[in-house]
Design a protein around this motif. Sequence first.
Motif, short mmCIF file in Angstrom:
data_model
loop_
_atom_site.label_atom_id
_atom_site.label_comp_id
_atom_site.label_asym_id
_atom_site.label_seq_id
_atom_site.Cartn_x
_atom_site.Cartn_y
_atom_site.Cartn_z
N VAL A 26 14.33 7.29 -3.16
CA VAL A 26 13.36 8.63 -3.43
C VAL A 26 13.32 8.84 -4.94
N GLU A 27 14.75 8.71 -5.56
CA GLU A 27 14.68 8.92 -7.01
C GLU A 27 13.85 7.85 -7.73
N ALA A 28 13.95 6.53 -7.34
CA ALA A 28 13.24 5.62 -8.17
C ALA A 28 11.59 6.01 -7.64
N PHE A 29 11.33 6.10 -6.43
CA PHE A 29 9.83 6.28 -6.22
C PHE A 29 9.29 7.36 -7.29
N GLU A 35 3.13 6.11 -12.39
CA GLU A 35 2.67 4.83 -13.02
C GLU A 35 0.89 4.75 -12.90
N GLU A 36 0.45 4.14 -13.89
CA GLU A 36 -0.78 4.13 -14.00
C GLU A 36 -1.66 3.38 -12.67
N GLY A 37 -2.44 3.71 -12.07
CA GLY A 37 -2.94 3.31 -11.14
C GLY A 37 -2.47 3.50 -9.74
N ALA A 38 -1.33 4.20 -9.73
CA ALA A 38 -0.63 4.39 -8.62
C ALA A 38 -1.32 5.79 -7.75
N VAL A 54 9.27 2.92 6.21
CA VAL A 54 7.97 2.39 5.77
C VAL A 54 7.51 3.24 4.51
N LEU A 55 7.33 2.01 3.44
CA LEU A 55 6.77 2.38 2.44
C LEU A 55 4.90 2.46 2.40
N LEU A 56 4.25 3.38 1.82
CA LEU A 56 2.90 3.29 1.62
C LEU A 56 2.60 3.35 0.33
N GLU A 57 1.91 2.25 -0.17
CA GLU A 57 1.26 2.28 -1.47
C GLU A 57 -0.30 1.98 -1.13
N HIS A 58 -0.79 2.82 -2.58
CA HIS A 58 -2.17 2.68 -2.52
C HIS A 58 -2.40 2.49 -4.17
N TRP A 59 -2.99 1.58 -4.64
CA TRP A 59 -3.04 1.27 -6.00
C TRP A 59 -4.66 1.13 -6.37
N ARG A 62 -6.18 -4.43 -7.84
CA ARG A 62 -5.26 -5.53 -7.81
C ARG A 62 -4.61 -5.62 -9.29
N GLU A 63 -5.31 -5.45 -10.29
CA GLU A 63 -4.44 -5.61 -11.75
C GLU A 63 -3.65 -4.98 -11.94
N LEU A 64 -3.86 -3.34 -11.51
CA LEU A 64 -2.88 -2.25 -11.89
C LEU A 64 -1.62 -2.61 -10.84
N TYR A 65 -1.74 -2.85 -9.48
CA TYR A 65 -0.64 -3.26 -8.66
C TYR A 65 -0.15 -4.54 -9.09
N ASP A 66 -0.36 -5.75 -9.85
CA ASP A 66 -0.03 -6.77 -10.39
C ASP A 66 0.92 -6.15 -11.61
N LYS A 67 0.34 -5.41 -12.35
CA LYS A 67 1.13 -4.87 -13.49
C LYS A 67 2.34 -4.21 -12.82
#
Length: 120
Positions: A26-29, A35-38, A54-59, A62-67
């Motif tokens: 939770v603290e890390a999240f 972050e840019e694009g999150a 379960v972790l849900l991410e939406h970026w 693709r470029e910002l996810y890769d970064k």
Amino acid sequence: MSGVRVIGTINFPSAEIAEAALGQMVEAFKAKQQEEGAIQYELFRSVENPAKVVLLEHWENRELYDKHWITQTEREGVPELEQEGMSATLEFYDHANYVIVDGIWEPKDESRRIRTIRWA
């Protein structure tokens, strides 16, 4: 809104281990959400199986996810998700919003619509 959707499922050996890990996650999240694009970066815990997270991410793309991934692995290393008694899966999807066109769900972005087949 398009982008990349990531669904991560982590099965911990026990509910107690999941609880301890969640405290650290939770603290890390909180930083990762900034972050840019999150667009979304959230954790959920199963009611039926408290050892499952379960972790849900939406970026944004693709470029910002890769970064994000490169920065994360340089800073924290590659996560060890296959430890004894633990398993994990990651799913990646191109995220797209849909609308109803002539009674059929179609991508909102017309350039993503299929022109050769009409699924009905």
